[in-house]
Each structure stands twice: as C-alpha cells, then as structure tokens.
Design an enzyme around this catalytic site. Sequence first.
Site, PDB file in Angstrom:
ATOM      1  N   ASP A  93     151.483  60.590 101.343  1.00  0.00           N
ATOM      2  CA  ASP A  93     152.758  61.223 101.004  1.00  0.00           C
ATOM      3  C   ASP A  93     153.463  61.614 102.305  1.00  0.00           C
ATOM      4  OD1 ASP A  93     154.713  62.774  99.443  1.00  0.00           O
ATOM      5  OD2 ASP A  93     153.667  64.506 100.272  1.00  0.00           O
ATOM      6  N   ASP A 132     150.116  66.714  99.104  1.00  0.00           N
ATOM      7  CA  ASP A 132     149.986  68.174  99.170  1.00  0.00           C
ATOM      8  C   ASP A 132     150.715  68.915  98.065  1.00  0.00           C
ATOM      9  OD1 ASP A 132     152.596  67.616 100.162  1.00  0.00           O
ATOM     10  OD2 ASP A 132     152.623  69.583 101.126  1.00  0.00           O
ATOM     11  N   ASP A 164     152.211  65.329  93.562  1.00  0.00           N
ATOM     12  CA  ASP A 164     151.225  64.348  94.035  1.00  0.00           C
ATOM     13  C   ASP A 164     149.976  64.326  93.158  1.00  0.00           C
ATOM     14  OD1 ASP A 164     152.740  63.570  96.298  1.00  0.00           O
ATOM     15  OD2 ASP A 164     152.049  65.332  97.398  1.00  0.00           O
TER      16      ASP A 164
END
Length: 652
Positions: free
Chosen positions: A352, A546, A550
């Site tokens: 990410d 995080d 996600d």
Amino acid sequence: MALDIAKNIETNCSNDAGCCCGDLNRESLESNSDWKTYIPITITVVIFLCGIVLDYFKTDFFKGNMRLLWYIVAYLPVALPSFKNAGTALAQKDFFNEFTLMIVATLGAFLIGEYPEAVAVMLFYTIGEMFQNSAVQKARKNIKSLLDVRPDSASVIRNGSISVVNPESVAIGEFVQVKAGEKIPLDGKMLTAKGSFNTSALTGESVPRTIREGEPVLAGMVNLNSVIDLRVEKKYEDSSLARVLEMVQEASSRKSKTELFIRRFARIYTPIVFALALAITIIPSFIVSDYLFSDWLYRALVFLVISCPCALVISIPLSYFGGIGAASHNGILFKGANYLDLIAKVNTVVIDKTGTLTEGVFQVQKIESVYPDKEKMIEYAVALESKSNHPIAKAMLEYHPDILPYDFNIENVEEIAGHGMKGLVNGKDVLTGNTKLMKLHKIKYEQKIDDIKETVVIVAINKEYAGFFVISDKVKKDSWNAISRLKKLGIKTTVMLSGDKKSIVDDLADELNIDFSYGDLLPEDKVYHIEKLKKDSDNIVAFVGDGINDAPALAISDVGIAMGGMGSDAAVEISDVVIQTDHPSKIATAKQIARSTRAIVIQNIVFALGVKSLIMILGALGIASMWEAVFADVGVSLIAILNSIRILRKDF
C-alpha cells in the site's frame, strides 16, 4: 525433559501433538537454572568418580553387592527426576518417551553388570538437560523482556489527589500522571506540552521519541524526562501493549508444518525404536552360532540411548521460538511459526502507498472555494472529517485546530471506503472525498481538479460543488532502502496499490523502482489485484498495509503484514505479521529472519538424523559403545540447541 521444554516453548501445544507429557510452568523452567539444579549432579559426580577410582585400584572392599550399591547410590540423584516424569507420562498413557528410553537403557546396563556406564548415561543426560534449559531461557529472554514491560500500576488523578491503582481498573476519560522513568500504563492523549519516550518495548527502536500535546501516547512506552499528564483513550485490555503481548503469547500456538511433522514423527518413531531394540536382542539368537545374550542386550541398550529423538523435538520448536524472539527484538511480531515458514517463501510483495511507503502525515497545501462563504465551507468539511481517523482527515483538522467539532450538529455520518465522507452538518448535506464520490452522487466539479497531481479532497454542500482542499504527503526516507533490500533478497515482483490518484502512484513507483503500480483503487480492487497474482501458483504473495481499507487485502494474501503497531486496529487484528515501526525496510528484515530460521531448522534436522543414523548402525553392529551413544544423544542435542539460538545473536 527435552520434550517437556518443547511443550513449554509452545505454550498452547495440545497433547495430541506431543510425544511426552509432564508440562513445566515458566517458574519451574527458570528454577532449573538455580543452585538447586547442581546438587544432584554434584552428588552423582563425586560418588561416580570415587567409584571409578575404586574400580581402577581393584580393592577388595569394592566388589559384588557393595559395588552395585555404590553405583545405585550414584545413579539415583540424577535418575529420580526421570522416574518421576516417566510415571507422570504413564499415568497419561504415554508409554514411549525419552524417559522410558533412558530408564530401560540404564536399568538394562545395571542388569548386565555395566554399572559405570549406566550411571554415566543418566549423568550426562541430566547435564545435557541442564544446558538445554539454559538455552531455552536464552531463547525466551527477548520475549520475556517484552512481557516484563507490563505496567504494574497507574497514578490516576481522582478528586484532586493521586490514587495508585491497577491499570485494568482505570476508565476511559480519566487523567493519569506519569513520572520520569515510569512506564505509560494505558493508551492516552498527551496533555503536557511535550515529552521524550523510550518506545523500544513496542517498536524495537532504541532512539527516544518526542511526543507533543494532543498526540497519542501508548502503554509500554517509558517516560524519560519530566512528569507528564495524559487522558486515557482506551481500557487496558484494548491498549496497544495488551494487543502486542497477546499476539506474542499466542504466537507459539500456530506451529509450522515442520514442527507438526517432527512431533508426529517422534510419536511414531519412539515405539518403532523399542521394537527394533527388542529385535536386536532376540533375532540374533536364531541366526548367530555364538550368540551371547548379554552382548546383544548391550547392543540394544546402546541403540536405545542413541535413538532418543529429543535433539529434534526440542531444537526444531526452539529454532522457531528463537526466530519469533529475534523478530520481536527487531520490532516485528510474527503471529505464529507457520508465518515464518511462509514469509521465507514469499516472492511477490504488494505494498500500500499511504502510511506504508509514505509518511501518511498529510499537510493542507491549498484551499479553493466557489461557495458563497469560504470559511463556512471549510468549517463544514473539517467538522465532517473530524468523524474519521484517516490521515487526510487528521491533516484537515490540524490545518484548522480552532474548529471544534462539538460546536456543530453532526448527524448520519457515513465513511465510504475508497471514496470519502458523507453526513449532515448543521442540517446541511455535506460530502468530502475524491472524484469517485462526486461521480457516485452525480455532482459536477471543476475539470482542472483532474489535472492536479497531489491528493484532492472535493467538498459538496447540498448536492452542489463547493470547492476543494489540496493535500500532499511525502515519501519515507526508508522506502528506497526497503525496495532495494527486497530485490536483493530475491523478490521477483514488487507492486504498489493505492486509492490515491494514478498519476501520483505511478510517479512514486518510478521513483522507488517498483515493478507495477495501480492507483484510484477501492478496497475490492486491491483484493482483485492480489487474487490475480495468486492465480499463478508460483507466486507466494505478501501484502503490506496499514489502514482499515487494507483489511480485505491483508486477509486474502498469503502473508498479511500490518505496517505500524500504531496503525488501524482492523489491519493489525487481521494481519499475520505486525511491523511495530514505520520503517518499510523491516519487511526485508522479517524475510531475512524467516530465511535464517528455516536454514537453522534444516541444519538441525540433517545433523541430528545423520549422526544418530550412523551411531545407531555402529551400535547395532557392536562397534559403538554406550559412550558413543551418550554423545549421539546428549551431544547432538546440545549442539542442535546451541545452533538454534544463534539467531538471537545475529544482526539483521
């Protein structure tokens, strides 16, 4: 005892998995290293050596029953614990274990008159167990030191005075005072202007961290300088420290395939060994012309001593336990030994962007408005965003700290993952988010917004476009190192996924040398890309994220890695590995630790089976004596143990 220690390393081990019983608790495990441990060994050594001397001089006093009694007295101090453990095992219907192996072998040696060898086998076995206990304690040290950071008390300000209470009794909203040198007892918000904290218990980082007023302070941190005050934000059981401790304590319950195989192997292997020893004693009587029962019984006893599987049963779980300990020391929490195995095989890393490769600390750079009252537009947008924990929302709140959300009537708030926020603010219908949110609600916005490379939060009031915020993030200094190290470790594919603009994502991917990048993604889009990668059976995929958005991607990947112990609870909860620092290079560190752990496991298996197989063959042929058998058992076990704890001394 080696099997008992193995079960203690794996605190939640089931009886089905083991081949021995008689669990030791932590206190008994640690007490084995104190002075009481040496008393029986010392007594046995003194009497045993005196017996050897008397044997050498062949005195008339030292013959027959006197000689037998002498060696029995030498034997008992070190043998009694094995008899006790064997009795406990038999009560639980565990007939084949290392205790019965040692007892049968040594009593058999007494039966054929090999008294010194009988005592020597049990003595060296006990000494080996003592060293194994020491090795286990060393392996536990990193995790035990983490458990020791649990705060014992909290100084709560109640009715104008300070009351020292158990942290578990403190309620959310209460005020706590922490003196210099004390541990933070609960998660809270800093009320003092600033303070310096040691965060190593949570992050593995030794560099002190400065925390300012209004910023979060986490349980387990140590206040370094001056007295600070904080307002409690979470109950103790929900705190970051409690979450970390729970993950560490539960880690050993999830075993690797290698551990499970070794335990099944030992359970089947031990009765086979007894059968083979019996065959070595009896079968030669039918085929050997000069058969002598005592000679073949001696060979069988040597075979039994050699065959004890403790070298594998203790060293394999200890290797994984050591790997988990080494990772904890580096601020990385594996939720089980099985994930050490998995991450060692990972060849595709999907990452990410926001909060993982970038700081996730946004700053408002520009605000444009077409709303009649620009200040009102800003107030409505910031008030709505105050209901979100997203980094962008925090940036907007920090840009206008004088806007107090409780001054507004905020209702019907909905956070739409990958889009933005919607709700009623003082009766007005307010939308704040990206272009996808505007298109979803059929709101026309200025075309120039599509050309802005930075992150844009568009505001709509009462179904009409009102303006936008331009917000920027910056790349973490560690991100270049992270991607470089991953490629050096053999990661064949790196991918970046983000809900941010595709132009921003692509530029960052080029800057960091990431192979593929995809922007403008919703949570389900991230899942799609990971599933697409997993369709290739050669790909073992790790996803690093995080945020709460996600969580689906973390769940669907082969290994889910949550970035930051201070990140989203949902991400940490659903992940397999938690990196407690904000350094993406720790992804590579986690893989290095996992690979080193696996290498040590393989070394131990090959070494233990190789040496034992050789000495077992020599013993059956009558070439190896009981002394070689002692080395093949205790010596090999000790070498395997020492090899297992090497990982705790390595720098990653």
